[in-house]
Design a protein around this motif. Structure first.
Motif, PDB file in Angstrom:
ATOM      1  N   PRO B 234       4.522 -29.259  15.378  1.00 41.04           N
ATOM      2  CA  PRO B 234       5.354 -27.686  15.751  1.00 41.04           C
ATOM      3  C   PRO B 234       4.313 -26.529  16.083  1.00 41.04           C
ATOM      4  CG  PRO B 234       4.699 -28.348  13.328  1.00 41.04           C
ATOM      5  CD  PRO B 234       4.132 -29.096  14.026  1.00 41.04           C
ATOM      6  N   GLY B 235       5.369 -25.903  16.698  1.00 46.88           N
ATOM      7  CA  GLY B 235       4.624 -24.326  17.407  1.00 46.88           C
ATOM      8  C   GLY B 235       4.290 -23.445  16.901  1.00 46.88           C
ATOM      9  N   TYR B 236       4.012 -23.617  15.115  1.00 45.63           N
ATOM     10  CA  TYR B 236       3.434 -22.581  14.350  1.00 45.63           C
ATOM     11  C   TYR B 236       2.849 -23.100  13.629  1.00 45.63           C
ATOM     12  CZ  TYR B 236       7.139 -24.936  11.861  1.00 45.63           C
ATOM     13  OH  TYR B 236       8.196 -25.967  11.179  1.00 45.63           O
ATOM     14  N   VAL B 237       1.322 -22.767  13.007  1.00 45.64           N
ATOM     15  CA  VAL B 237       0.703 -23.192  11.722  1.00 45.64           C
ATOM     16  C   VAL B 237       0.933 -23.123  10.366  1.00 45.64           C
ATOM     17  CG1 VAL B 237      -1.672 -23.500  11.101  1.00 45.64           C
ATOM     18  CG2 VAL B 237      -1.085 -22.695  13.767  1.00 45.64           C
ATOM     19  N   GLY B 238       1.040 -23.675   9.691  1.00 47.88           N
ATOM     20  CA  GLY B 238       1.210 -23.362   8.092  1.00 47.88           C
ATOM     21  C   GLY B 238       3.185 -23.560   8.521  1.00 47.88           C
ATOM     22  N   GLN B 239       3.725 -22.744   7.336  1.00 43.61           N
ATOM     23  CA  GLN B 239       5.365 -23.048   7.283  1.00 43.61           C
ATOM     24  C   GLN B 239       5.774 -21.307   7.965  1.00 43.61           C
ATOM     25  OE1 GLN B 239       6.229 -23.016   2.386  1.00 43.61           O
ATOM     26  NE2 GLN B 239       5.158 -23.698   2.653  1.00 43.61           N
ATOM     27  N   ILE B 240       7.437 -21.400   8.262  1.00 43.74           N
ATOM     28  CA  ILE B 240       7.548 -20.554   8.891  1.00 43.74           C
ATOM     29  C   ILE B 240       7.968 -18.677   7.797  1.00 43.74           C
ATOM     30  CG2 ILE B 240      10.023 -19.574   9.659  1.00 43.74           C
ATOM     31  CD1 ILE B 240      10.188 -22.047  11.328  1.00 43.74           C
ATOM     32  N   ASN B 241       6.977 -17.948   8.060  1.00 40.47           N
ATOM     33  CA  ASN B 241       7.439 -16.845   7.277  1.00 40.47           C
ATOM     34  C   ASN B 241       5.980 -16.825   6.122  1.00 40.47           C
ATOM     35  OD1 ASN B 241       9.247 -15.679   8.587  1.00 40.47           O
ATOM     36  ND2 ASN B 241      11.349 -16.794   7.105  1.00 40.47           N
ATOM     37  N   ARG B 242       5.261 -17.723   6.958  1.00 40.84           N
ATOM     38  CA  ARG B 242       4.483 -17.947   6.030  1.00 40.84           C
ATOM     39  C   ARG B 242       2.803 -17.839   6.617  1.00 40.84           C
ATOM     40  NH1 ARG B 242       5.361 -18.859   0.163  1.00 40.84           N
ATOM     41  NH2 ARG B 242       3.183 -18.080   0.251  1.00 40.84           N
ATOM     42  N   GLY B 243       3.320 -17.049   7.545  1.00 41.97           N
ATOM     43  CA  GLY B 243       1.370 -17.142   9.080  1.00 41.97           C
ATOM     44  C   GLY B 243       0.545 -16.316   7.580  1.00 41.97           C
ATOM     45  N   TRP B 244       0.828 -15.175   6.942  1.00 44.44           N
ATOM     46  CA  TRP B 244      -0.075 -14.289   6.395  1.00 44.44           C
ATOM     47  C   TRP B 244      -0.879 -15.317   5.405  1.00 44.44           C
ATOM     48  CZ3 TRP B 244      -1.921 -10.229   7.483  1.00 44.44           C
ATOM     49  CH2 TRP B 244      -2.594  -9.352   6.617  1.00 44.44           C
ATOM     50  N   ASP B 245      -0.676 -16.151   5.291  1.00 47.59           N
ATOM     51  CA  ASP B 245      -1.136 -17.162   4.647  1.00 47.59           C
ATOM     52  C   ASP B 245      -2.846 -17.738   5.193  1.00 47.59           C
ATOM     53  OD1 ASP B 245      -0.385 -16.828   2.103  1.00 47.59           O
ATOM     54  OD2 ASP B 245       1.638 -18.820   2.255  1.00 47.59           O
ATOM     55  N   VAL B 246      -2.148 -18.255   6.787  1.00 48.13           N
ATOM     56  CA  VAL B 246      -3.269 -18.528   7.524  1.00 48.13           C
ATOM     57  C   VAL B 246      -3.773 -17.494   8.474  1.00 48.13           C
ATOM     58  CG1 VAL B 246      -2.981 -19.580   9.815  1.00 48.13           C
ATOM     59  CG2 VAL B 246      -1.242 -20.598   8.428  1.00 48.13           C
ATOM     60  N   ALA B 247      -3.618 -16.616   8.534  1.00 52.99           N
ATOM     61  CA  ALA B 247      -3.940 -14.908   9.283  1.00 52.99           C
ATOM     62  C   ALA B 247      -5.084 -14.640   7.899  1.00 52.99           C
ATOM     63  CB  ALA B 247      -3.369 -13.921   9.099  1.00 52.99           C
TER      64      ALA B 247
END
Lengths: 379, 393
Positions: B234-247
């Protein structure tokens, strides 16, 4: 070795924490004996309980009837003593005197250690001469006399000196006052003739004495270690004692901090809990950081000492100084954030401030130890 | 783990055979740091040899699994390796935001395909990453960010501006926080990965009070970010709209890194070096240095405890905030003292003697320590709330 408690150490911490919170609690011990103007400043009944828990002889080797533990484990007990402001001769007897006695010959160990381990006897150490800790300079003299020695001089800040059954005394047997060599340690029993104590109650309600030796006659077997070779033993005793005092100081800091943080969550002003105010939150968070660091370096120093590292002496001074800074902050912030009731005798926070002050002075204050850090680092 | 003494002996022998003497000198300037990437060049053969030896051994990322370019060391083995490297003063073979920040996030949140591709590239120093978090007007307050990615089915079209993107002008790829849902403040941010060479990406260095500019502004003008770079990538990490968890997870690592780079991880007293520099020390200055050394040496013990606890899972999750707060404040203090000891010499801005004004430029640079990666005040807020559990914090 990782820098946190292993399973056995965590169990010891749990046991010590429970014991000190129940049996060594402020109301039951510190206030109880203080309000009765107890001449010893601590309860002998509690000291017997310390023995039953195995604490009194924890630094004594198993061959000598103790538990053969290290400075790290003693620090765990001392931290709980500090948190509960439990008055006891643990630091003086079980850490300082016990460390000196490790270097004593068989006869002396057999004479003094069983009483220490059983909790029947309490010991102390006589090092300081004057109001500030300057063990580099020992003036008290012990001159050869017959088969033994004749001790003359005065020692100050001898913790519960008047009630101790034996004092480990650092005296000069040769050389000038400032010499590193020429020191000898003696085990001086309570009933020695020509020894007198001017006992004083300190700010924290503990007892200390100005102890005078006016020609005290000692047998040759009173010597701990080698004649003229006592500096090394004295230093070993000081390092263990400083790390121990630092550990107790960490406990004092944590006790004061916990009380204060609890208070921030209960006290309302201007219609809000005062813990909601950012000005106080930031000070509390800063305090937490300092106390955590002081605790880490104290554990580190103990670990180095137990591992026989040559860095232990430096880290002991770092720990003693850092704890003085952090615990001093904890008690000052504690009293200030409690506001008016922090100034009352009825409330415990002031007792933490008093204990901290006494501990800071014992075995060298933060300036003494920071200066030592500079000396040892070569500047 | 294996027998620790045997492992230590192996490591020692390996370092002896593979770490060139030039790589055992302290880092003097930016050219001494190898960052990898598409356009990377080595300063000299020693730097190249040291990097390649470590890469082949998995020592650019010693504790990552072997399958992703690491050496698969246990935490205890990793500690021994760090101790042995520090004993001989070995330079890090590769410096990289990929190692420090993106890697840990991918190890935790990434798909197998992402790990295979990106972790291996990071470990081998092939791709240089930068981080797109802060925006003008939203520094520590990340949830207020405005950069927006419009959903176009198989890709997003991203518009906005990032700031304080370290080395963005030299980076190959960016890991970037982008708002993908305007309604939801916290759960409307996606953690995207894209190539800095994509059309519409531009950067502009920001000159700082130190006269240097490791930081950039990064502009995104209709940048097309694919939702996928291939099967299971995927071009994103974790889930879409849940980037805050990763950040949030990753900020913990950043704070760990900054606090590690701060005042406390040096285990020797600074006073000794200062005396060599100044000759005689004023007694009051000596006292200040001694009190500083007490704090710094104590902090280094805390650093050791902190790492031991983190690696064993015993640590409090907000502890990196405390380390960051204290470490950066100490580092500022360290440089204030160094300026005092340096006297008029330390004021020289461009002379050869000072390596082009290093003391003063470094001193000025440290002022950012307690701002970047979350200000000291934000760290104190987090400690109040998450560790001390103070009300309404």
């Amino acid at each position: 070795m990782p820098l946190y408690h292993d399973d056995d150490q965590a169990m010891l911490a749990e046991t010590a924490s429970q014991f000190m919170a129940e049996e060594g609690a402020i109301a039951k011990q510190l206030r109880h004996w203080r309000d009765r103007n107890c001449k010893d400043g601590f309860g002998h009944g509690l000291w017997k309980q310390f023995a039953e828990m195995g604490f009194t002889g924890m630094l004594v080797s198993e061959d000598d009837g103790g538990l053969g533990m290290g400075s790290y484990e003693a620090g765990i007990v001392l931290e709980e003593i500090g948190r509960n402001l439990t008055p006891s001769p643990f630091l003086a007897s079980s850490v300082l005197a016990a460390t000196a006695l490790k270097h004593a010959d068989d006869a002396a160990r057999q004479r003094w250690l069983p009483g220490l381990v059983s909790g029947d006897l309490v010991y102390s150490v006589a090092i300081d001469e004057g109001a500030k800790h300057r063990p580099e300079r020992i003036k008290t003299r012990a001159e050869k006399s017959g088969n033994g020695f004749r001790l003359t001089g005065q020692k100050d800040f001898v913790l519960h000196g008047a009630s101790a059954d034996m004092l480990v005394v650092a005296a000069r047997t040769s050389g000038a006052d400032d010499d590193a060599d020429g020191i000898t340690l003696f085990a001086v029993p309570k009933d020695a003739a020509n020894m007198s104590h001017d006992a004083v109650r300190l700010v924290d309600s503990s007892m200390a004495s100005h102890t005078k030796f006016e020609g005290v006659e000692l047998d040759g077997d009173a010597v701990i270690g080698e004649v003229d070779g006592g500096r090394e033993v004295l230093n070993a005793m000081l390092t263990a004692g400083r790390i121990g005092a630092a550990a107790e100081g960490v406990g004092v800091a944590r006790g004061a901090m916990d009380m204060t943080v609890d208070y921030l969550k209960q006290r309302k002003q201007f219609g809000k809990l005062i813990g909601e105010f950012q000005a106080l939150q930031h000070r509390a968070a800063h305090l937490y950081s300092e106390v955590e660091i002081a605790r880490a370096v104290t554990m580190k120093a103990a670990q180095l000492l137990d591992g026989g590292s040559e860095k232990a002496d430096l880290m002991a001074s770092v720990a003693k100084a850092k704890v003085a800074k952090a615990a001093g902050l904890a008690v000052r912030e504690g009293v200030q954030m409690h506001g008016g009731i922090g100034m009352t005798d009825e409330y415990d926070i002031g007792l933490y401030m008093k204990r901290d002050r006494a501990l800071q002075e014992f075995l060298g204050d933060m300036y003494y130890h920071a200066s030592r850090v500079a000396d040892m680092s070569g500047y | 783990m294996s027998d620790p003494d045997a492992f230590r002996a192996d490591v020692r022998a390996w370092l002896e055979a593979n770490c060139p003497p030039e790589m055992r000198e302290p880092v003097r300037d930016e050219a001494d740091v190898y960052w990898g990437g598409r356009n990377a060049t080595f300063k000299n053969d020693a730097q190249k040899a040291w990097f390649e030896a470590c890469r082949d051994k998995g020592y650019t990322v010693p504790e990552w699994p072997k399958a992703y370019g690491g050496a698969g060391l246990t935490p205890a083995e990793g500690k021994i390796l760090r101790q042995e490297m520090s004993r001989i003063g070995a330079r890090p073979p590769l410096s990289s935001f990929g190692i420090w920040m993106l890697g840990p996030a991918l190890l935790h949140f990434g798909t197998e395909g992402q790990k295979q591709r990106f972790l291996n590239e990071i470990a081998a120093g092939k791709i240089r990453w930068c981080q797109g978090y802060s925006e003008p007007g939203s520094g520590s307050d990340l949830v207020s960010m405005q950069t927006y990615g419009e959903d176009k089915g198989d890709h997003w079209v991203v518009n906005g501006q990032k700031i304080w993107t370290s080395y963005a002008d030299e980076a190959d790829w960016i890991f970037c926080l982008v708002r993908t849902d305007k309604e939801n403040k916290y759960q409307g941010i996606t953690f995207m990965l894209f190539d800095m060479a994509s059309e519409g990406v531009s950067t502009k260095p920001i000159k700082l009070i130190s006269g240097n500019s490791p930081f950039c502004e990064t502009f995104m003008d209709d940048v097309k970010v694919p939702k996928s770079y291939g099967e299971d990538i995927p071009g994103y990490v974790g889930q879409i709209n849940r980037g805050w968890d990763v950040a949030k997870y990753l900020l913990g690592h950043e704070r760990e890194m900054i606090s590690g780079a701060g005042g406390g991880d040096r285990t020797s007293a600074i006073g000794a070096a200062m005396k060599r520099m100044a000759g005689e020390l004023d007694p009051v200055l000596r006292a200040q240095l001694a009190m500083f050394d007490v704090d710094a040496l104590a902090y280094s013990a805390m650093g050791e405890k902190f790492l031991d606890e983190m690696k064993s899972g015993k640590g409090h999750p907000a502890q990196p905030n405390m380390m960051k707060y204290v470490g950066t404040e100490l580092n500022k203090q360290r440089h204030e003292l160094m300026m005092s000891v340096g006297g008029s010499r330390a004021l020289e801005w461009e002379s050869e003697d000072t390596g082009g004004g290093k003391p003063s430029r470094n001193w000025l640079r440290t002022k950012a320590n307690s701002i970047e990666g979350g200000t000291s005040e934000v760290m104190l807020n987090v400690i109040s709330k998450r560790i001390l559990d103070l009300p309404g914090a």
